[in-house]
Write a protein that holds these residues in place. Structure first.
Motif, PDB file in Angstrom:
ATOM      1  N   PRO A 420       1.054  -1.171  -0.139  1.00  0.00           N
ATOM      2  CA  PRO A 420      -0.204  -0.027  -0.081  1.00  0.00           C
ATOM      3  C   PRO A 420       0.771   1.292  -0.019  1.00  0.00           C
ATOM      4  CG  PRO A 420      -0.766  -1.695   1.732  1.00  0.00           C
ATOM      5  CD  PRO A 420       0.481  -2.103   1.138  1.00  0.00           C
ATOM      6  N   LEU A 421       1.935   1.149   0.739  1.00  0.00           N
ATOM      7  CA  LEU A 421       2.701   2.303   0.732  1.00  0.00           C
ATOM      8  C   LEU A 421       3.496   2.741  -0.493  1.00  0.00           C
ATOM      9  CD1 LEU A 421       4.508   2.548   4.684  1.00  0.00           C
ATOM     10  CD2 LEU A 421       2.563   4.140   3.534  1.00  0.00           C
ATOM     11  N   VAL A 422       4.046   1.699  -0.998  1.00  0.00           N
ATOM     12  CA  VAL A 422       4.623   1.796  -2.276  1.00  0.00           C
ATOM     13  C   VAL A 422       3.815   2.267  -3.378  1.00  0.00           C
ATOM     14  CG1 VAL A 422       6.195   0.589  -4.170  1.00  0.00           C
ATOM     15  CG2 VAL A 422       6.532   0.141  -1.708  1.00  0.00           C
ATOM     16  N   ALA A 423       2.723   1.560  -3.386  1.00  0.00           N
ATOM     17  CA  ALA A 423       1.676   2.196  -4.492  1.00  0.00           C
ATOM     18  C   ALA A 423       1.192   3.613  -3.943  1.00  0.00           C
ATOM     19  CB  ALA A 423       0.346   1.087  -4.293  1.00  0.00           C
ATOM     20  N   MET A 424       1.218   4.021  -3.048  1.00  0.00           N
ATOM     21  CA  MET A 424       0.861   5.496  -2.856  1.00  0.00           C
ATOM     22  C   MET A 424       1.736   6.612  -3.322  1.00  0.00           C
ATOM     23  SD  MET A 424      -0.979   6.737   0.908  1.00  0.00           S
ATOM     24  CE  MET A 424       0.723   6.322   1.832  1.00  0.00           C
ATOM     25  N   ILE A 425       2.987   5.896  -3.205  1.00  0.00           N
ATOM     26  CA  ILE A 425       4.333   6.849  -3.556  1.00  0.00           C
ATOM     27  C   ILE A 425       4.339   6.792  -4.812  1.00  0.00           C
ATOM     28  CG2 ILE A 425       6.713   7.139  -3.359  1.00  0.00           C
ATOM     29  CD1 ILE A 425       6.220   5.982  -0.461  1.00  0.00           C
ATOM     30  N   ASN A 426       4.350   5.613  -5.374  1.00  0.00           N
ATOM     31  CA  ASN A 426       4.898   5.600  -6.725  1.00  0.00           C
ATOM     32  C   ASN A 426       3.847   5.316  -7.987  1.00  0.00           C
ATOM     33  OD1 ASN A 426       7.556   5.428  -6.191  1.00  0.00           O
ATOM     34  ND2 ASN A 426       7.373   3.042  -5.819  1.00  0.00           N
ATOM     35  N   TYR A 427       2.403   5.096  -7.358  1.00  0.00           N
ATOM     36  CA  TYR A 427       1.251   4.911  -8.401  1.00  0.00           C
ATOM     37  C   TYR A 427       1.427   3.592  -9.382  1.00  0.00           C
ATOM     38  CZ  TYR A 427      -0.442   9.216  -6.275  1.00  0.00           C
ATOM     39  OH  TYR A 427      -0.655  10.219  -5.437  1.00  0.00           O
ATOM     40  N   ILE A 429       2.510  -0.795  -9.073  1.00  0.00           N
ATOM     41  CA  ILE A 429       2.664  -2.022  -8.177  1.00  0.00           C
ATOM     42  C   ILE A 429       3.694  -2.762  -9.178  1.00  0.00           C
ATOM     43  CG2 ILE A 429       1.565  -4.080  -7.331  1.00  0.00           C
ATOM     44  CD1 ILE A 429      -0.893  -2.278  -6.955  1.00  0.00           C
ATOM     45  N   SER A 430       4.425  -3.429  -8.475  1.00  0.00           N
ATOM     46  CA  SER A 430       5.609  -4.205  -9.149  1.00  0.00           C
ATOM     47  C   SER A 430       4.926  -5.789  -8.560  1.00  0.00           C
ATOM     48  CB  SER A 430       7.087  -4.005  -8.761  1.00  0.00           C
ATOM     49  OG  SER A 430       7.945  -5.081  -9.151  1.00  0.00           O
ATOM     50  N   LEU A 431       4.485  -6.447  -9.848  1.00  0.00           N
ATOM     51  CA  LEU A 431       4.278  -7.912  -9.403  1.00  0.00           C
ATOM     52  C   LEU A 431       5.441  -8.715  -9.486  1.00  0.00           C
ATOM     53  CD1 LEU A 431       0.990  -8.139 -12.010  1.00  0.00           C
ATOM     54  CD2 LEU A 431       1.153  -7.384  -9.441  1.00  0.00           C
ATOM     55  N   ILE A 432       6.298  -8.478  -9.927  1.00  0.00           N
ATOM     56  CA  ILE A 432       7.674  -9.276  -9.788  1.00  0.00           C
ATOM     57  C   ILE A 432       8.813  -8.985  -8.922  1.00  0.00           C
ATOM     58  CG2 ILE A 432       7.695  -9.741 -12.224  1.00  0.00           C
ATOM     59  CD1 ILE A 432       9.765  -7.541 -12.567  1.00  0.00           C
ATOM     60  N   SER A 433       8.416  -8.036  -7.819  1.00  0.00           N
ATOM     61  CA  SER A 433       9.206  -7.538  -6.881  1.00  0.00           C
ATOM     62  C   SER A 433       9.543  -8.481  -5.786  1.00  0.00           C
ATOM     63  CB  SER A 433       8.481  -6.629  -5.837  1.00  0.00           C
ATOM     64  OG  SER A 433       9.225  -6.043  -4.688  1.00  0.00           O
ATOM     65  N   LEU A 434       8.656  -9.671  -5.547  1.00  0.00           N
ATOM     66  CA  LEU A 434       8.838 -10.658  -4.433  1.00  0.00           C
ATOM     67  C   LEU A 434       9.991 -11.551  -5.075  1.00  0.00           C
ATOM     68  CD1 LEU A 434       8.211 -12.371  -1.996  1.00  0.00           C
ATOM     69  CD2 LEU A 434       6.411 -13.286  -3.174  1.00  0.00           C
ATOM     70  N   TRP A 492       3.864  -8.050 -18.081  1.00  0.00           N
ATOM     71  CA  TRP A 492       2.782  -7.968 -16.566  1.00  0.00           C
ATOM     72  C   TRP A 492       3.513  -7.404 -15.628  1.00  0.00           C
ATOM     73  CZ3 TRP A 492       5.153 -11.560 -13.288  1.00  0.00           C
ATOM     74  CH2 TRP A 492       5.380 -12.471 -13.713  1.00  0.00           C
ATOM     75  N   ALA A 493       4.987  -7.103 -15.839  1.00  0.00           N
ATOM     76  CA  ALA A 493       5.572  -7.047 -14.800  1.00  0.00           C
ATOM     77  C   ALA A 493       5.164  -5.917 -13.642  1.00  0.00           C
ATOM     78  CB  ALA A 493       7.351  -6.477 -15.049  1.00  0.00           C
ATOM     79  N   THR A 494       4.781  -4.655 -14.273  1.00  0.00           N
ATOM     80  CA  THR A 494       4.431  -3.866 -13.395  1.00  0.00           C
ATOM     81  C   THR A 494       2.765  -3.201 -14.004  1.00  0.00           C
ATOM     82  OG1 THR A 494       4.951  -2.265 -14.887  1.00  0.00           O
ATOM     83  CG2 THR A 494       6.407  -2.776 -13.047  1.00  0.00           C
ATOM     84  N   ILE A 495       1.997  -2.575 -12.801  1.00  0.00           N
ATOM     85  CA  ILE A 495       0.740  -2.195 -13.383  1.00  0.00           C
ATOM     86  C   ILE A 495       0.526  -0.774 -12.711  1.00  0.00           C
ATOM     87  CG2 ILE A 495      -1.778  -2.340 -12.803  1.00  0.00           C
ATOM     88  CD1 ILE A 495      -1.307  -5.353 -12.240  1.00  0.00           C
ATOM     89  N   ASP A 496       0.321   0.318 -13.367  1.00  0.00           N
ATOM     90  CA  ASP A 496      -0.052   1.600 -13.245  1.00  0.00           C
ATOM     91  C   ASP A 496      -1.159   1.852 -12.712  1.00  0.00           C
ATOM     92  OD1 ASP A 496       2.579   2.296 -14.099  1.00  0.00           O
ATOM     93  OD2 ASP A 496       1.639   2.786 -16.189  1.00  0.00           O
TER      94      ASP A 496
END
Length: 805
Positions: A420-427, A429-434, A492-496
């Protein structure tokens, strides 16, 4: 003690919500209240609240009063060159480009009279001690750029420089980077640039140890792009990391791996402790102690010496990283932990964390409005919470299995709970971060990070050994980077995501995450409470705007860019400027705003005319977002259609009427596309850069003249003296006028007499230089004007301390 520390933190946080920094009188009041609380036994434990507020106000006043303390007039400083003396306090970033130089000495018979020359551009922080050869009472930090510098600039040098500066300022837009807040975090009170000339002189050449080691390291590293990552890991120097590399790191959620912080210092501290303890055990220390008659050293436990040496090594690594804010945070936490171990004091984790936060706020109060500060604390809290909640599941296994389980559990928890915090800052989501971090964190922890530190430690002793270690580190980085590139290449790596989607993510997170960590019964209560909160969020932030529309005049400095929105569709009028350095307002302002609003394409882009401050970003915009139609009169802009008087189109029940020009050149200010936007009840007039000459032409046409009467006017030509004639203002008769202008711009726009002219007609005046982005919410209920600095984000730490005039 814990409660006092907590109230101190609470008071510090609450002070951030003030719209302005209170005067000195109020600071004295808060101090007196704090003393009364301390003297009263029943309120003593809560006195931290007033102490926290007073400390933040004191630090803010100290920052704001630099000009006053040094008896400097801001307007004079901004309009005139200054001769400054000071010391370079950071490692300058260097960009070198080829520049074509005309050579007039060459014979005209030769085929070419131009040559290429490498020019250097430096960016650095200068601690100013003298202005116009006179010492100042309070030295201050200044961020400078130096184009085409004939000198090499290094940390530790002292310079005399002729400069032009402005007080700290930045664009103020929803979704964009707050440069002004960043400057305040770094205690930088002004920015500017160096004027090349004979007055620029180097006063000494005393390079810092850090700078000397960096120069030496650069000579050892292979000339390839990934070497920049080794500099980041060794010295915290990230200016050499390319834009493409940053994109890969952002897509994989691994930016934190090359920012020296808690992970890196924790590895250095624990690793150096174990190595030092081992060496002390095998080293014949008693022989040397007896020989040099230092028996008192034997009174200390080997662990004490190992901890002491570990602290020194960790402190040295923090020095190499330039004592950046993340590094200082990690260093303070580690030193407190080691002190607790040395003193044998029993501290709870919560007290340790509160003491660390207290010290960090004392050292740097501006940490509180740094996103990285809260991300770090949140990450530490997640680790503690996970280890507490799942401690039983980790028992009864071997150390290796327990370590692997802990690593997997912590990484999965951080990746999910930080979402949630990363999404709030960068708008985004990285689906491959893990997947990226599960491989990279342990691998880099065992190879790249320790190898880089050992290489730097060995630099003064053996360059060949250091080069060999750097080569090993580079090979490990290459292996990890291949994994990053494979992941980042996935479609599909990231979602804006938009701001609205962020709110939904936060609400869902509150419902699910807390239920996992609490018992079923309590989880049921949390679910109910979260459902209520979700409803409040939806009602508060996601009200139905289908019947209304928005016009947003973005803060793009001396230029223009306006977004018109309705029913989740958008039209852009002008793009702002683009500069030879590569900086452009599309990347910095327009795209972050569109991303925040969830606009993935634009129905139309209208270019008023071809001046750079209006059309400079069009090329970049086309690369970044889908555009259905570009309306531009200048053929070089390759528009799909034209703006011409009499043309009209309907979009989302809004009528766009083009009032000017007659011809299709689009090259000059007077060729600007003048558009009236109306919903049938309320209307807005966009005028580009037209002059009083075009104003008279519009007024002379009876049919057009009647359409000039609108509710909101975006002022012609940024408020220059050649526009906004008295008769034009009278005919338009707006309730408000908006100037899009740069902060303390050299043209002094909007001109004071123009502002007074509007005020004479009782028109409300707004200026992006002072108000930031200005949003117009238009509905059947009326027009609601929302200036960014006063309504959307009205907090002292993000706004100017002085007027733009």
């Amino acid at each position: 003690m814990d409660w006092w520390l907590f109230t101190f933190l609470l008071g510090s946080i609450l002070s951030l919500f003030l719209p302005i920094v209170p005067e000195l009188f109020y600071l004295v009041i808060f101090i007196l209240i704090a003393l009364i609380f301390i003297l009263n036994k029943s309120t003593r434990s809560s006195s931290g609240l007033m102490v926290g507020v007073a400390w933040l106000i004191f630090s803010a006043l100290r920052y704001n009063n630099v000009w006053q303390d040094n008896l400097l007039d801001v307007n004079n400083i901004a309009n005139s060159p200054l001769l400054l003396q000071g010391e370079v306090v950071n490692i300058p970033s260097l960009v070198q480009d080829k520049k074509i130089i005309s050579n007039t000495n060459k014979s005209p018979k030769k085929a070419s009279n131009k040559t290429n020359r490498i020019v250097s551009k430096y960016r650095f922080n200068l601690n100013v001690t003298h202005i116009n050869r006179e010492s100042i009472s309070q030295p201050f930090l200044l961020r400078l750029s130096w184009n085409e510098s004939p000198f090499e600039v290094y940390q530790g040098q002292q310079w005399q420089l002729k400069v032009k500066i402005k007080p700290a300022h930045g664009f103020a837009n929803v979704g964009g980077f707050s440069y002004q807040t960043w400057l305040r975090q770094k205690s930088i009170v002004a920015t500017g640039y160096v004027l090349n000339g004979k007055e620029n002189n180097q006063l000494n050449d005393d390079l810092s140890i850090r700078q000397q080691l960096l120069i030496q390291t650069k000579t050892l590293l292979p000339q390839e792009p990934l070497s920049a990552l080794l500099l980041a890991l060794s010295f915290g120097e990230r200016s050499q990391v390319t834009k493409e590399q940053w994109q890969v790191l952002q897509a994989t959620g691994t930016q934190h791996l090359i920012a020296i912080s808690g992970l890196h210092l924790g590895l250095v501290a624990s690793g150096s402790f174990l190595i030092c303890l081992f060496l002390l055990k095998v080293f014949p220390a008693e022989f040397f102690i007896n020989r040099f008659k230092c028996q008192w050293l034997l009174t200390f436990n080997l662990r004490v010496w190992a901890i002491t040496l570990s602290c020194l090594i960790t402190f040295y690594y923090a020095y190499l990283a330039g004592f950046s804010l993340p590094t200082i945070r990690a260093l303070v936490m580690l030193l407190i932990y080691w002190c607790i171990r040395l003193c044998g004091i029993k501290f709870s984790l919560s007290r340790w964390l509160l003491i660390a936060i207290f010290i960090l706020i004392l050292l740097n109060p501006s940490s509180l409005f740094s996103a990285s500060f809260w991300l770090s604390l949140y990450a530490v809290s997640i680790i503690f919470l996970v280890m507490w909640r799942f401690s039983k599941q980790l028992l009864g296994t071997s150390h290796i299995i327990a370590w692997c389980k802990s690593l997997l559990l912590i990484q999965v928890s951080i990746s999910l709970l930080m979402l949630p915090l990363v999404a709030m800052i960068n708008y985004q989501i990285s689906l491959i971060s893990l997947f990226a971090n599960l491989i990279a964190v342990p691998l880099m922890s065992l190879t790249s990070i320790p190898l880089c530190l050992l290489a730097v430690l060995l630099l003064p002793l053996s360059e060949s050994a250091s080069a060999w270690l750097f080569e090993l580190a580079l090979q490990s980085i290459k292996l990890i980077w291949q994994w990053f590139e494979i992941l980042a290449a996935q479609s599909w790596a990231t979602i804006d995501i938009s701001n609205q989607q962020v709110l939904w993510i936060i609400a869902i997170f509150l419902v699910t995450a807390l239920s996992v960590f609490l018992s079923l019964k309590r989880g049921f209560i949390i679910i109910s409470a979260s459902a209520i909160l979700l409803t409040v969020l939806v009602l508060t932030f996601n009200e139905d705007k289908s019947q209304g529309w928005q016009v947003t005049i973005l803060d793009v400095g001396q230029g223009l860019s306006i977004v018109i929105e309705k029913n989740r569709h958008g039209i852009l009028y002008d793009t702002g400027a683009s500069y030879p350095s590569g900086f452009n307002l599309v990347d910095a302002v327009v795209m972050p705003y569109l991303k925040h609003q969830g606009l993935k394409k634009l129905d139309k882009v209208i270019i008023s005319h071809s001046d750079n401050d209006h059309a400079g970003g069009l090329k970049k915009l086309r690369q970044l977002i889908s555009i259905d139609e570009v309306i531009a009169n200048d053929k070089s802009l390759k528009g799909d259609s034209y703006c011409q008087q009499g043309y009209e189109f309907l979009w989302q029940q809004l009528t766009f009427t083009m009032l000017s020009p007659n011809s299709l050149r689009g090259e000059d200010n007077d060729d600007s596309c003048v558009i009236r936007i109306s919903d049938g009840k309320y209307s807005v007039l966009l005028t580009g850069d037209i002059s009083a000459k075009v104003e008279r032409v519009l007024l002379s046409n009876k049919e057009i003249s009647t359409q000039l009467n609108v509710n909101i006017l975006v002022a012609p030509h940024h408020g220059s003296k050649t526009s906004s004639s008295d008769v034009f203002i009278k005919q338009v008769s707006p309730s408000a006028v908006i100037f899009s202008a740069g902060f303390l711009n050299r043209w002094q726009m909007p001109m004071e007499k123009i502002v007074q002219r509007y005020q004479k007609h009782k028109v409300s005046v707004f200026n992006t230089a002072e108000n930031g982005m200005i949003q117009l919410d238009i509905s059947n209920n009326g027009i609601h004007v929302k200036p960014y600095r006063q309504s959307i984000f009205p907090y002292w730490f993000a706004n100017d301390t002085i007027s733009s005039k």
